[in-house]
Each structure stands twice: as structure tokens, then as C-alpha cells.
Design a protein around this motif. Structure first.
Motif, PDB file in Angstrom:
ATOM      1  N   VAL A   1       0.858  -1.188   0.000  1.00 48.12           N
ATOM      2  CA  VAL A   1       0.000   0.000   0.000  1.00 48.12           C
ATOM      3  C   VAL A   1       0.890   1.233   0.000  1.00 48.12           C
ATOM      4  O   VAL A   1       1.782   1.371   0.849  1.00 48.12           O
ATOM      5  N   LEU A   2       0.640   2.123  -0.963  1.00 48.07           N
ATOM      6  CA  LEU A   2       1.401   3.370  -1.076  1.00 48.07           C
ATOM      7  C   LEU A   2       0.424   4.527  -0.926  1.00 48.07           C
ATOM      8  O   LEU A   2      -0.457   4.720  -1.772  1.00 48.07           O
ATOM      9  N   THR A   3       0.547   5.272   0.177  1.00 47.49           N
ATOM     10  CA  THR A   3      -0.386   6.371   0.434  1.00 47.49           C
ATOM     11  C   THR A   3       0.371   7.688   0.537  1.00 47.49           C
ATOM     12  O   THR A   3       1.460   7.756   1.125  1.00 47.49           O
ATOM     13  N   ALA A   4      -0.222   8.722  -0.041  1.00 46.43           N
ATOM     14  CA  ALA A   4       0.324  10.081   0.052  1.00 46.43           C
ATOM     15  C   ALA A   4      -0.722  11.031  -0.508  1.00 46.43           C
ATOM     16  O   ALA A   4      -1.551  10.640  -1.340  1.00 46.43           O
ATOM     17  N   PRO A   5      -0.714  12.307  -0.074  1.00 39.95           N
ATOM     18  CA  PRO A   5      -1.659  13.285  -0.627  1.00 39.95           C
ATOM     19  C   PRO A   5      -1.403  13.512  -2.120  1.00 39.95           C
ATOM     20  O   PRO A   5      -0.455  12.985  -2.703  1.00 39.95           O
TER      21      PRO A   5
ATOM     22  N   THR B   1     -14.386 -17.509  -7.282  1.00 39.12           N
ATOM     23  CA  THR B   1     -13.538 -16.514  -7.922  1.00 39.12           C
ATOM     24  C   THR B   1     -12.077 -16.716  -7.546  1.00 39.12           C
ATOM     25  O   THR B   1     -11.182 -16.669  -8.403  1.00 39.12           O
ATOM     26  N   LEU B   2     -11.812 -16.946  -6.266  1.00 35.89           N
ATOM     27  CA  LEU B   2     -10.439 -17.173  -5.829  1.00 35.89           C
ATOM     28  C   LEU B   2      -9.876 -18.461  -6.422  1.00 35.89           C
ATOM     29  O   LEU B   2      -8.681 -18.538  -6.755  1.00 35.89           O
ATOM     30  N   GLN B   3     -10.738 -19.477  -6.583  1.00 37.26           N
ATOM     31  CA  GLN B   3     -10.284 -20.727  -7.175  1.00 37.26           C
ATOM     32  C   GLN B   3      -9.899 -20.522  -8.637  1.00 37.26           C
ATOM     33  O   GLN B   3      -8.873 -21.021  -9.114  1.00 37.26           O
ATOM     34  N   TYR B   4     -10.740 -19.742  -9.371  1.00 37.64           N
ATOM     35  CA  TYR B   4     -10.393 -19.410 -10.753  1.00 37.64           C
ATOM     36  C   TYR B   4      -9.057 -18.674 -10.790  1.00 37.64           C
ATOM     37  O   TYR B   4      -8.203 -18.922 -11.652  1.00 37.64           O
ATOM     38  N   GLY B   5      -8.868 -17.761  -9.836  1.00 33.86           N
ATOM     39  CA  GLY B   5      -7.622 -17.016  -9.795  1.00 33.86           C
ATOM     40  C   GLY B   5      -6.421 -17.912  -9.581  1.00 33.86           C
ATOM     41  O   GLY B   5      -5.385 -17.749 -10.230  1.00 33.86           O
ATOM     42  N   ARG B   6      -6.542 -18.871  -8.669  1.00 36.15           N
ATOM     43  CA  ARG B   6      -5.432 -19.790  -8.417  1.00 36.15           C
ATOM     44  C   ARG B   6      -5.049 -20.553  -9.678  1.00 36.15           C
ATOM     45  O   ARG B   6      -3.872 -20.695 -10.010  1.00 36.15           O
ATOM     46  N   GLU B   7      -6.061 -21.070 -10.381  1.00 37.10           N
ATOM     47  CA  GLU B   7      -5.781 -21.874 -11.566  1.00 37.10           C
ATOM     48  C   GLU B   7      -5.231 -21.013 -12.705  1.00 37.10           C
ATOM     49  O   GLU B   7      -4.298 -21.403 -13.407  1.00 37.10           O
ATOM     50  N   TYR B   8      -5.784 -19.816 -12.861  1.00 33.58           N
ATOM     51  CA  TYR B   8      -5.373 -18.949 -13.964  1.00 33.58           C
ATOM     52  C   TYR B   8      -3.962 -18.400 -13.754  1.00 33.58           C
ATOM     53  O   TYR B   8      -3.182 -18.254 -14.699  1.00 33.58           O
ATOM     54  N   LEU B   9      -3.612 -18.088 -12.494  1.00 33.54           N
ATOM     55  CA  LEU B   9      -2.340 -17.436 -12.219  1.00 33.54           C
ATOM     56  C   LEU B   9      -1.203 -18.421 -11.968  1.00 33.54           C
ATOM     57  O   LEU B   9      -0.071 -18.005 -11.736  1.00 33.54           O
ATOM     58  N   ALA B  10      -1.505 -19.722 -12.002  1.00 33.87           N
ATOM     59  CA  ALA B  10      -0.478 -20.724 -11.713  1.00 33.87           C
ATOM     60  C   ALA B  10       0.741 -20.523 -12.626  1.00 33.87           C
ATOM     61  O   ALA B  10       0.634 -20.567 -13.853  1.00 33.87           O
ATOM     62  N   GLY B  11       1.890 -20.288 -12.018  1.00 34.46           N
ATOM     63  CA  GLY B  11       3.122 -20.136 -12.790  1.00 34.46           C
ATOM     64  C   GLY B  11       3.238 -18.838 -13.540  1.00 34.46           C
ATOM     65  O   GLY B  11       4.119 -18.701 -14.396  1.00 34.46           O
ATOM     66  N   ARG B  12       2.399 -17.842 -13.231  1.00 31.79           N
ATOM     67  CA  ARG B  12       2.437 -16.587 -13.982  1.00 31.79           C
ATOM     68  C   ARG B  12       2.470 -15.432 -12.989  1.00 31.79           C
ATOM     69  O   ARG B  12       1.412 -14.897 -12.619  1.00 31.79           O
ATOM     70  N   PRO B  13       3.644 -15.015 -12.501  1.00 23.51           N
ATOM     71  CA  PRO B  13       3.732 -13.909 -11.550  1.00 23.51           C
ATOM     72  C   PRO B  13       3.010 -12.671 -12.078  1.00 23.51           C
ATOM     73  O   PRO B  13       3.292 -12.205 -13.194  1.00 23.51           O
ATOM     74  N   THR B  14       2.073 -12.161 -11.313  1.00 33.21           N
ATOM     75  CA  THR B  14       1.201 -11.094 -11.783  1.00 33.21           C
ATOM     76  C   THR B  14       1.103 -10.001 -10.734  1.00 33.21           C
ATOM     77  O   THR B  14       0.934 -10.282  -9.541  1.00 33.21           O
ATOM     78  N   LEU B  15       1.224  -8.757 -11.174  1.00 30.45           N
ATOM     79  CA  LEU B  15       1.037  -7.606 -10.288  1.00 30.45           C
ATOM     80  C   LEU B  15      -0.227  -6.873 -10.731  1.00 30.45           C
ATOM     81  O   LEU B  15      -0.336  -6.453 -11.884  1.00 30.45           O
ATOM     82  N   LEU B  16      -1.156  -6.723  -9.806  1.00 26.49           N
ATOM     83  CA  LEU B  16      -2.374  -5.958 -10.050  1.00 26.49           C
ATOM     84  C   LEU B  16      -2.254  -4.631  -9.312  1.00 26.49           C
ATOM     85  O   LEU B  16      -2.172  -4.596  -8.085  1.00 26.49           O
TER      86      LEU B  16
ATOM     87  N   LEU C   1      -0.804  -3.929  -5.567  1.00 24.98           N
ATOM     88  CA  LEU C   1      -0.263  -2.624  -5.196  1.00 24.98           C
ATOM     89  C   LEU C   1      -1.416  -1.632  -5.201  1.00 24.98           C
ATOM     90  O   LEU C   1      -2.014  -1.374  -6.255  1.00 24.98           O
ATOM     91  N   LEU C   2      -1.761  -1.107  -4.028  1.00 29.59           N
ATOM     92  CA  LEU C   2      -2.826  -0.113  -3.917  1.00 29.59           C
ATOM     93  C   LEU C   2      -2.207   1.269  -3.787  1.00 29.59           C
ATOM     94  O   LEU C   2      -1.320   1.485  -2.946  1.00 29.59           O
ATOM     95  N   ILE C   3      -2.652   2.211  -4.618  1.00 28.80           N
ATOM     96  CA  ILE C   3      -2.167   3.585  -4.590  1.00 28.80           C
ATOM     97  C   ILE C   3      -3.326   4.464  -4.128  1.00 28.80           C
ATOM     98  O   ILE C   3      -4.396   4.463  -4.745  1.00 28.80           O
ATOM     99  N   SER C   4      -3.126   5.192  -3.051  1.00 28.08           N
ATOM    100  CA  SER C   4      -4.246   5.912  -2.446  1.00 28.08           C
ATOM    101  C   SER C   4      -3.762   7.199  -1.797  1.00 28.08           C
ATOM    102  O   SER C   4      -2.611   7.305  -1.372  1.00 28.08           O
ATOM    103  N   ARG C   5      -4.651   8.187  -1.712  1.00 27.22           N
ATOM    104  CA  ARG C   5      -4.316   9.426  -1.008  1.00 27.22           C
ATOM    105  C   ARG C   5      -4.371   9.240   0.511  1.00 27.22           C
ATOM    106  O   ARG C   5      -3.793  10.017   1.249  1.00 27.22           O
TER     107      ARG C   5
END
Length: 829
Positions: A29-33, A102-117, A148-152
Motif C-alpha cells: 500500500v502506497l499512500t500520500a496526498p 472466484t479465488l479458485q479461478y484465480g489460483r488456476e489462472y495465475l499458476a506459474g504466472r507472476p502477476t502484479l495488479l 499494489l494499492l495507490i491511495s491518497r
């Protein structure tokens, strides 16, 4: 991947710090004004990572979970995510059941594929549902997924707990502030070598990057760093005043948008030169960022706020040349053409003329599923109810469509006064033609059918009237509606009173076509399904299969998957009655790919209920889907009308687990779930479950007395199988009652069926034990248990990725599970 901006100071320390955090934690989490360069820091990070990256931005003002989910799926699809269409069809996971999927779909889809959201401007998220989803994703710790969440401001997440557990870390503005040395290097980068000037700018800005950059611009223009700390004043003197009138006009006309493509900018501003102007502006203004992946521009929040203020106050002469109503009208037309009807409705509401408000009703008039009402029920209702009746009289069908969607998706009670008012006003309005008034009366009759839910005799009256008035076709109903409301057993939903079953089936066969005509095929195949269920309940097996085949054939022609699920459930019960428990369960699991393809959680829940019911009849508690086995009834996305069937399956699971106290309480509570919509089958199941609990808690006589009440409810319609399917659990009481009344043919039939199911349950348990896995399948699961993903398994075995996926699909069917984690767990057991 974005390329480095040569005008920016490369602050590698920040990039390395964030890179280490992303590699170590599920959530950063990255927060700043405003103005601290959060987005710039994130984009510099993305250039350094080897992850597959998806970048989402949140817009202000539209904060319902469903709408944010829908928009996020659209952004993911635009960035090439193969999973986006599946997630969009599934809808926002507002309940535990759908979250698990939904989480199960995510596990199967992301297997072996490092992903940053990356989720930028997360401070605009106000929905607790979205916060809960983010927390669940982090706690699930899906391998390879980083957020990675970007927020004020600090997001309302349990960050302290997540950090303590090693799942998250957070940074604030301290990471992003310029040091005095960095300020000097930054000014040198832009040709200003005087350290004194840079020091003055740093002191003025106090390390705030935006103010530092504005000080630089002011010095280049006026020879002084700053004479005021007023940011808007600096933006005016250092940035905006340097633009031509043409550039100013374009920026002001786009100031109400969070981001925009060149084509969108040209359309909304009505300026064909917009793409060229934006490219030039981006080159000389770091407050306007361009994303080549989505081909879109995003003004910095500071700059956007400044432009909005200028336009609202008319403080620049250029403002007088901008027609704001026309601007909002073009905005609404753009979003309507793009299918974002909620944004369109809001834009037309701001434009505010009668013609604009008319376009809102015309959006509802188009065939659709009314999702925009679900996206923002309160806001949409407020806008629609504020439209003058003079406008509503010009588009009455659109107004009725809004009421129809609001009644069916949000609240019957809240919609009824709106319907009554519309009926009165439209009837009295002399400007409406007789033909239009006939159509209005027909649609109102159809809408009244919603208020009579599960009373098919009353619904028949409403639908027959609507059919005659509308000459067979409604303008507001359609085939995508789920007529079974998630229940896989139509009789459970619609048979209300003892002795009415046969008459109801005959009514359906005679009159259901009225509704099917009106809705272009919704419930197609229902006639044969109702008849098949009746024949099955009465033990007349010979004709059941032919009716099921006809139901599936007719339903397929109109994409009625809810009918197909009900037909397969009935066919599975027929197989169960013939002692083919394993085959019955397998055929339901074989339906899963078709249901998953639709991605509708209500239909997926319906299939789960079918599987759970049959598994329970086979005595296979572990094969009941977990949410039903555990009694997780928090399914907010399930229709309440079909939810009671889930409680029956939960009751069967409790019965197998021998939790008699909980079973008794559940059985006694089930009737209260019906509300104003009684269910004969629901009462029979509830009494049977209560009888089984009473038998174990209080003895044979207590249990038999309760069972007798269930029998008497089933007797008038000859309902044999519903009670008989409880097998060995109901057998002692039915045998006891039959012995007391040896000449009672119906009781003797029930006792015989229970005995047969009791015998079949034992054999079915043996035949339905986990099928033997092949040597290759065992090896696959062993590798999966070691944490290897599909790519690694394929490399280890020397086979294609497709072959690995196909093998796992076969394993899931054999083990009757829905995903890898369950398969590994069950195989280990």
C-alpha cells in the motif's frame, strides 16, 4: 511497458524499495496526498519488474461494488486478460460461495504466472464489498499474485493485522518526498544549475514533488521560484497561462472525465484536432499522463481539480465558448454507445434538458437485463423519479422498464407505489394514443406478475392479460431471466398447497406459453420439466426420461440453462431411484463446464444444490459442495425465492453428520423462510428432517408423529420419492407407521421406497467411492501437492500445457471436486 520519461529524475531508491516489497508481500500500500508522484513511482516500478502487469484506475462518484467490478473487468479485458470475460460473467463475488469460486479461478489462472495488479486512486473506493474482496485476496495468498494499492489516504483494510502476519506492507509520503540533494539534481536536469534556486524551491515545496515542479515552471517563466503557496495560482501562472485558447478549451471540456482516449476526447469535445493537441500537451505537461497500453490520457488530480474549478467559475475567457449542457449530452451519448449505461444516465441527468432526460428513459427502453439498476439502485431511482412526467409521457415504456427492473432486482415493496402512480398517470394522460395505452396496460399487467410470485394461477391471469394486450410480445421482458430463481426443482418453488400438484402441472402445460411468448422464450422447456417431476415423484418412471429429453431440446433453443439444470437434476434423481447413484452424480458434474461457461453465480449455485442433494441421498457427505455442507447461507447474490432449497440440502448434510440438535432447529426454521410464498415440498422436507432429528433425540414415537405429518402433506398428490429418498434415515419411522396401518397403500409404498433407498445407499456408497486414479494422474497430483504450477508440471513430464490442463479436468470429475486444492486434499485423504 511504459518507457522512462527523460524529464523525470530517476529516483532508483524508491523503485528498488517498492520492488523489494512487491517480491516479499501479497499486498503493498502506497499512500500520500495529491502531488507526491505516487502514480509516477508506480509506473517506474512497472518498468523494472518481470511480472505480468494489470493496471486499474478507480473513478470518483460511482462506488457500488457491482459497478466497480464491471468497470474493472472491462479495463482488464482491454489489457488482454483472458480471465476478464469469465470474471465479468461471474459478477462481483458478493457472497462466500462466489468468492470461493472466484479465488479458485484465480489460483488456476495465475499458476506459474507472476502477476502484479495495480489499483490506482483506491481512495475513491467506498464499497465495503470491494475492501472485503481485497482483504480476502490477500489472506488467500494466491501464489504469484501481488497487489499494489495507490491511495491518497490509508484504505479501510486491517493493515496492521495483515502486516503482522507478513502478508502486507505500507509506505507513506515519506518515501516520495524529495531530499534537498534530489531537488538540486532535478533542477539541473532541466538546465538550472544554481543550487541556491534549487534550495529555495526545496524549502518552498518542503519536498512536495508537485510544488517543486510548479516552482521550476514558475522560475522558467517568471524568474522566481514562487510568490505564493496557492497551488491553483501556481497552476494558472506556471502551466495553464502558457496554453493556446484551443488547448485550454480542449482541456476544460475534458475536465469532468477521469481518463479518456483520443477518440473519446474528440467525440466529447467535438474537436477533431483533439488527438493531435493531446499528444502535444502531454509532451510539455507532466500533469497529463499517457498510458500506451490502454491508449488513454489521465490528468493528474491536482490539474483536473484546477480545470474543474476554472470551468465552474468561468474564470477564463475561453469558458464562455463552452456549451456545458451540450458537453454533458455528448458525454452521455459516448457512454451509451460504449455500453456504460450508468455513466450515460448520470451524464444525461447533468445535461438536464427534456431531450436529455428522454434519452435516459430510452436507455431503459432498450432490451437489457437492468444491471444499471443493480449497479446503483438509489442513484438510478433518484434520477428516474426526478424526470418530469411530461418527459415520461413521451417514453412510457422506458419508465415502466425501470420499474420492472427495480421491482425484480431491488425491492417489490418499494416499486409497487411507483407502479401504482404510473398506472394512474398514464391512464389519465390524453396525449397518449389508444395503441400506446394498450401497450402500457399490457406491460403493467406483466409487472404485476412479479408481485404474485409462485402463485402460478394468479401469474397466469396476469400473463394472459398481458399477452392479449401486447399481442404476444413484451418490450421489457426477455429470455435471460432465471425463471427457476436458482432452485433446481420447479415443483419445490411453485407447488403451494397439498392436492394442487396435478392441476398446477396441467395449468403449466396449458398456459405457460403466454409468458414464454412475452419473454421470447424464458422458461422454455418448463412444461416438460414440470410433467417429468410429477411423474418421478409418483414413481411413474417410464415416461420421465422422454419428457426430460424434450425439456432439454426446447430449452436449448432459447438458451434456458436454468431449465437444463432442472432437467439434469430430475434425470439424476431418476438414476438414483434405479440404483445408479454413481452415474447420477457424474452426469451432474459433467454439466459443470457448461454452467461455468455462462459464469452466472445463480446458475452455479443451482448446480451445486443439485450435486449436494444427490450426494446426500447417496450418503456421500464429503461430495456435498462445501458451502452447503457447512450451511453457509450468506449468498447475497442468490434469489431469496430459491434459497430454501439450499437449506434442505444443508439439512441432509447435517443428517449425515448426525448433528441432530442443529438439524432439528434448522427444520423448524425452514417454513419461516417461505415468507408469503408457501412451498408444499419445502414443508414436506422440513417435517421429514424434523422427524429424523426427533427420532434420534427423543425416540421412535416422537419421530413417527412428526413423520406422520409429512406423510399427510404428501398423500393428496402421491408424492413418494421426496420422502423415500431419505432412505435409511426415514425407514424406521415409515416402517413403524406402516405396521400400525397395514392397509394404508400409500404408507406401505413410502416404506418400500425408503427400504430400497436404504439398500441402495450402502451399495452406492461403495460404488461411488473415489475412483481409482491412473499412475499419471497420481503423479500429477503429487507434483501439484509440492506446489508446482501447470507450466512446471508440463516441463517435468515432457508434455504440453494443454495436456496437463485436460488431465486435471479429468481428475476433478473423478474426485467430484471443483479445483486443485480440493483435489489434492481429497486424494491425500
Amino acid at each position: 511497458m511504459p518507457q522512462p520519461d527523460t524529464r523525470l529524475l530517476q529516483r532508483t531508491g524508491i523503485t528498488h524499495t517498492l520492488a523489494r516489497a512487491v517480491s516479499s508481500y501479497s499486498l503493498v500500500v502506497l499512500t500520500a496526498p495529491m502531488g507526491y508522484g505516487k502514480t509516477t513511482a508506480a509506473r517506474e516500478l512497472l518498468r523494472q519488474l518481470g511480472h505480468r502487469i494489470f493496471y486499474l484506475t478507480v473513478s470518483p462518484g460511482l462506488n457500488t461494488a457491482m459497478y466497480l467490478w464491471d468497470r474493472a473487468c472491462g479495463q482488464l479485458a482491454a489489457q488482454g486478460s483472458e480471465m476478464a470475460p469469465i470474471l465479468q460473467r461471474l459478477g462481483f463475488p458478493a457472497d462466500t460461495i462466489q468468492l470461493h469460486r472466484t479465488l479458485q479461478y484465480g489460483r488456476e489462472y495465475l499458476a506459474g504466472r507472476p502477476t502484479l495488479l495495480v489499483i490506482d486512486d483506491y481512495h475513491y473506493v467506498e464499497s465495503p464489498g470491494i475492501h472485503g474482496l481485497i482483504e480476502a485476496m490477500v489472506r488467500e495468498d494466491i501464489p504469484g499474485l501481488r497487489l499494489l494499492l495507490i491511495s491518497r489516504e490509508k484504505p479501510p483494510l486491517p493493515l496492521e493485522d495483515l502486516c503482522l502476519k507478513g502478508r502486507a506492507t505500507q509506505f507513506d509520503s515519506g518515501l516520495l518526498c524529495f531530499t534537498q540533494e534530489e531537488a538540486s539534481l532535478f533542477f539541473q536536469l532541466h538546465g538550472i544549475t544554481s543550487k541556491a534556486v534549487a534550495d529555495d524551491a526545496w524549502a518552498f515545496s518542503e519536498g512536495w514533488p508537485a510544488a517543486l515542479w510548479l516552482g521550476l515552471q514558475n522560475y522558467q517563466t517568471h524568474g522566481v521560484v514562487a510568490t505564493t503557496r496557492n497551488v491553483n495560482g501556481l497552476l494558472e501562472s506556471a502551466v495553464f497561462s502558457r496554453y493556446s485558447d484551443e488547448e485550454k478549451r480542449l482541456l476544460l471540456q475534458l475536465s469532468h472525465l477521469t481518463d479518456f482516449t483520443p477518440r473519446q476526447a474528440a467525440t466529447i469535445s467535438s474537436d477533431g484536432a483533439a488527438p493531435r493537441l493531446l499528444a502535444a500537451l502531454q509532451e510539455k505537461n507532466t500533469f497529463l499522463n499517457y498510458d500506451p497500453v490502454t491508449d488513454s490520457y489521465r490528468p493528474h488530480s491536482l490539474f483536473k481539480g484546477f480545470l474543474t474549478t476554472v470551468l465552474s467559475h468561468g474564470s477564463d475567457p475561453v469558458c464562455s465558448s463552452i456549451d456545458r449542457n451540450a458537453l454533458w449530452r455528448r458525454t452521455g451519448q459516448w457512454f451509451a454507445a460504449e455500453g456504460d449505461f450508468l455513466q450515460a444516465v448520470r451524464a444525461f441527468a447533468v445535461a438536464g434538458t427534456e431531450e436529455d432526460l428522454l434519452q435516459i428513459l430510452q436507455i431503459f427502453e432498450q432490451p437489457g437485463d437492468g444491471l444499471l439498476v443493480m449497479f446503483d439502485p438509489e442513484g438510478t431511482a433518484r434520477i428516474c423519479q426526478s424526470i418530469p412526467w411530461t418527459v415520461r409521457f413521451r417514453c412510457p415504456i422506458g419508465h415502466l422498464a425501470f420499474i420492472y427492473h427495480y421491482m425484480s432486482r431491488v425491492s417489490i415493496n418499494a416499486a409497487l407505489p411507483l407502479l401504482a402512480e404510473a398506472e394512474t398517470r398514464f391512464a389519465a394522460e390524453q396525449s397518449l394514443s389508444p395503441d400506446m395505452k394498450r401497450r402500457i396496460q399490457g406491460e403493467i399487467a406483466l409487472i404485476h406478475g412479479i408481485d404474485t410470485f409462485n402463485d402460478l394461477f394468479a401469474m397466469r391471469v396476469a400473463h394472459k392479460k398481458a399477452h392479449a394486450l401486447l399481442q404476444g410480445r413484451s418490450f421489457i421482458s426477455h429470455r435471460r431471466l432465471i425463471w427457476t430463481f436458482g432452485s433446481p426443482h420447479a415443483g419445490f418453488l411453485y407447488v403451494r398447497e397439498a392436492g394442487s400438484y396435478r392441476e398446477l402441472v396441467e395449468l403449466v402445460e396449458k398456459d405457460l406459453h403466454y409468458y414464454q411468448d412475452l419473454s421470447d422464450g424464458c422458461s422454455m422447456g418448463g412444461q416438460d420439466l414440470f410433467r417429468a417431476e410429477l411423474l418421478l415423484e409418483q414413481g411413474i418412471f417410464k415416461k420421465v426420461e422422454s419428457h426430460i429429453m424434450k425439456a432439454v431440446y426446447r430449452a436449448s433453443g432459447k438458451d434456458q440453462l436454468s431449465t437444463i439444470i432442472g432437467a439434469n437434476f430430475t434425470l439424476a434423481r431418476l438414476g438414483l431411484a434405479r440404483g445408479e447413484g454413481k452415474a447420477a452424480l457424474t452426469q451432474l458434474h459433467d454439466l459443470a463446464p457448461q454452467v461455468d461457461k455462462w459464469g452466472n453465480p445463480l446458475l452455479a449455485n443451482s448446480l451445486d444444490m443439485s450435486i449436494g442433494y444427490i450426494a446426500a441421498c447417496c450418503g456421500l457427505c464429503d461430495s456435498i459442495p462445501r458451502w452447503l455442507r457447512d450451511g453457509d447461507m450468506t449468498a447475497k447474490r442468490s434469489f431469496y425465492q430459491g434459497a430454501t432449497f439450499a437449506r434442505v440440502v444443508f439439512g441432509k448434510a447435517l443428517m449425515l453428520k448426525k448433528d441432530w440438535v442443529t438439524l432439528e432447529a434448522l427444520a423448524q426454521d425452514i417454513p419461516a423462510q417461505f415468507g408469503p410464498h408457501p412451498s408444499l415440498f419445502g414443508h414436506i422436507h422440513a417435517l421429514t428432517l424434523e422427524a429424523i432429528a426427533a427420532f434420534h433425540l427423543y425416540g421412535l414415537e416422537e419421530g413417527a408423529a412428526c413423520m406422520r405429518r409429512a406423510v399427510e402433506l404428501a398423500r393428496p398428490d402421491g408424492i413418494d420419492l421426496t420422502i423415500g429418498e431419505y432412505g435409511r434415515h426415514a425407514q424406521p419411522m415409515l416402517k413403524h407407521l406402516a405396521a400400525r396401518h397395514p392397509k394404508d397403500a400409500f404408507l406401505n409404498t413410502l416404506a418400500r421406497h425408503a427400504r430400497l433407498y436404504a439398500q441402495m445407499t450402502g451399495s452406492s456408497r461403495r460404488e461411488a467411492e473415489t475412483p481409482a486414479l491412473t499412475e499419471r494422474e497420481t503423479l500429477l497430483l503429487s507434483l501439484a501437492a509440492q506446489g508446482k504450477n501447470n507450466v512446471e508440471i508440463a516441463g517435468h513430464l515432457g508434455v504440453s500445457l494443454a495436456a496437463v490442463k485436460k488431465s486435471f479436468s479429468g481428475i476433478y470429475r473423478k474426485l467430484r471436486v471443483r479445483g486443485r486444492a480440493e483435489a489434492v486434499s481429497k486424494a491425500q485423504e
